[in-house]
Structures are given as structure tokens and as C-alpha cells.
Enzyme design. Structure first.
Site, PDB file in Angstrom:
ATOM      1  N   LYS A   1      96.452  14.631 -23.627  1.00 35.76           N
ATOM      2  CA  LYS A   1      96.888  13.285 -24.042  1.00 35.76           C
ATOM      3  C   LYS A   1      96.506  12.955 -25.487  1.00 35.76           C
ATOM      4  CE  LYS A   1      96.951  10.964 -19.545  1.00 35.76           C
ATOM      5  NZ  LYS A   1      96.525   9.741 -18.850  1.00 35.76           N
TER       6      LYS A   1
ATOM      7  N   ASP B   1      99.900   3.846 -19.488  1.00 34.97           N
ATOM      8  CA  ASP B   1      98.840   3.560 -18.507  1.00 34.97           C
ATOM      9  C   ASP B   1      98.498   2.077 -18.494  1.00 34.97           C
ATOM     10  OD1 ASP B   1      98.501   6.135 -17.538  1.00 34.97           O
ATOM     11  OD2 ASP B   1      97.068   6.687 -19.096  1.00 34.97           O
TER      12      ASP B   1
END
Ligand code: ATR
Length: 280
Positions: free
Chosen positions: A69, A105
Site C-alpha cells: 500500500k 479505507d
């Protein structure tokens, strides 16, 4: 001429455990779209080349999971505000041939709270357990939502201090021992630590001091009911498990790659729960 089938991926290392293919392929079926969503194991040393090559491999974009990420954030041509503040990208797509990255997220976390316990929007004080990468996304989300008082509680206080510095002014950092007094005026409690993951860890949370209207959320979803959520439920508090965040964070990526906004349904939730149960 036959229409090209749109293909998206989830890449990680390991990636076998990822539930993203189950989620996206459910939506493809449900919406009657002829796309594909594939799981690709990419070791860290191969990630820059994969990022460069995926458009030529015929992919329109994909999800990025651990440990890529942060690398995806550094390598994407353009990123959204959430990704820049969190320092991590979990969703990639192509725009005019350039690789764009977003972090979904934070919006996924908020959408799940809105879905399962909409009263959380009245919260004035939130307490977040943990100061790792997951806490960073939650802190971003809570700050964006306009909640006034955000406290980060962590076993290693220096990590909590470092985290809040990046989000100044506003959020404060506290050692683990300070949790009991903070709970008395906590309207929203969020666990981002690995405590309770796989059923491990402490279950001695004393939530008796929390206000009766408080909402308790966990971002861990294995087990679905973590020790924290169990204690919260036994105290009669509203609880929100981590599975919904996983489902909601997938919506923006699917919408970009396949052109339709999918729905997080109870049927999808049950499908993923059955898969988690089968994988035990
Ligand atoms: P992630 O990116 O998933 O957030 P991480 O960066 O490793 O993972 O962070 C894990 C978090 O869980 C940290 O806040 C960690 O606390 P420390 O910073 O003190 O390490 C917390 N954590 C893990 N195990 C814990 C435990 N047994 N008790 C309390 N906190 C724990």
C-alpha cells in the site's frame, strides 16, 4: 467487434486469503456485467514492475493490499487527498493512461458506521485504540467527519504522539493506562489494533463507564465478534464489526473499473461470512 472484458485485480503478498475476489465477482454476477476480478501474488521486489505493466496486461485497475500500500502511494502518478494524508493507496485505476491511486479505507469505515449505527454522527468524542497504519486511516476518516474530540490510545505512547502530529491540530495521544478515564465521555470507541484478531488477546475491557448511547466499532473481522465487541454487546452498547468496512471500501474501486455503483447487501455479507467460516 466483441466488447473487451474489463479486468481488475487484487495484488498482495500473500494474497490467497483476500476476500476481494469474492466481493467483486459477486457484484459482477449480480449486475450482469461481463468483467473479471483476479487475485495476483506479487512479491515486494516485483511490485514496481507490476505497477508499470498492469495496463499492458489488460487490467483497468485493481486493489493493493499488504505489503504494497505504501509503495503504491509512492509510485502512482496522482493520488486522492485521503491517500496523501494516510500515505497509502489501496485502489488503482487508469486515467488518460496514467495510474491514479486512492485510499478507500477511510470512506469505507464511515459508510459502514453510517450503515450499521447512524447515531454515531452525533458523537462529540471518539477514542481510537492503536497507532499503526490502520489507525491512520481511521483518524483521517474521523477528522474528515468533523468529530470534535479525537483521542488516540496506544500501548507505545511515542507512536501515538507521532501519529497525532501528522493530524494536528486536534487529535491527542494517550498511553494505554489512560483508557479507563477516557471511556467515561467516549461516544465512539474504535479498535484498530490486532488485539482480538483470530480470537486472541485480552478480553478484560471494562466498558461499564461508557455512556449508554456509545457506539463501539472494531476494524478486525476475524472473528466477526472480537473480545471488545462481545464486552460492548454484553453492556448493551451498539456494536459495529469490521466486515462492513471491508465491503464498503470495495465500492469506489468497482464503480471506477466497471462503471456501475454496487450495493453492499445482506446477501453479500452472508456470502463472505460463510467463506470466513469455511476457511477456519
Ligand atoms: P496496522 O497497520 O494493521 O495498524 P501495525 O502498524 O503493526 O498494524 O499496528 C498494530 C497496532 O496494534 C499498534 O497500535 C500496536 O501497538 P504498539 O504500537 O504498541 O505496537 C497494537 N497492538 C498490537 N498488539 C497489541 C497488544 N497485545 N496490546 C496492545 N496493543 C497492541
Amino acid at each position: 467487434m466483441a466488447e473487451t472484458v474489463r479486468r481488475a485485480f487484487v495484488c498482495g503478498h500473500p494474497v490467497a486469503h483476500s476476500r476481494s475476489p469474492l466481493i467483486h465477482n459477486y457484484w459482477l454476477r449480480q449486475l450482469g456485467l461481463s468483467g473479471a476480478y483476479e487475485r495476483i501474488d506479487v512479491p515486494p521486489e516485483g511490485f514496481p514492475a507490476f505497477l508499470r505493466d498492469f495496463p499492458r496486461m489488460g487490467f483497468v485497475g485493481g486493489n493493493v493490499t499488504l505489503p504494497h500500500k505504501e509503495a503504491a502511494f509512492c509510485l502512482a502518478c496522482a493520488t486522492d487527498a485521503a491517500a496523501r494524508q494516510i500515505g497509502a493507496v489501496n485502489t488503482l485505476w487508469l486515467e488518460n493512461g496514467n495510474i491514479h491511486g486512492a485510499n478507500t479505507d477511510a470512506p469505507g469505515f464511515l459508510a459502514n458506521l453510517d450503515d450499521r449505527a447512524p447515531q454515531w454522527r452525533d458523537a462529540k468524542a471518539a477514542t481510537v485504540l492503536g497507532a499503526g497504519g490502520a489507525a491512520r486511516a481511521i483518524l483521517y476518516a474521523l477528522k474528515e467527519s468533523g468529530i470534535e474530540n479525537i483521542r488516540i490510545v496506544n500501548r507505545t505512547p511515542t507512536r501515538a504522539m507521532e501519529l497525532v502530529q501528522g493530524f494536528a491540530p486536534g487529535p491527542s495521544a494517550h498511553p494505554w493506562e489512560s483508557l479507563p478515564p477516557l471511556l467515561a465521555d467516549t461516544d465512539l470507541l474504535v479498535n484498530t489494533t490486532s488485539l482480538g484478531m483470530g480470537g486472541e488477546g485480552r478480553s478484560d475491557f471494562d466498558l461499564a463507564a461508557m455512556p449508554r448511547h456509545a457506539v463501539v466499532a472494531d476494524i478486525v473481522y476475524v472473528p466477526l465478534e472480537t473480545p471488545l465487541l462481545r464486552v460492548a454487546r454484553l453492556h448493551g452498547l451498539a456494536t459495529v464489526d469490521g466486515l462492513g468496512m471491508l465491503l464498503h471500501q470495495a465500492v469506489p474501486g468497482f464503480t471506477r473499473w466497471f462503471g456501475r455503483k454496487p450495493e453492499v447487501t445482506e446477501e453479500l455479507r452472508e456470502l463472505v461470512i460463510a467463506d470466513l467460516e469455511a476457511g477456519k
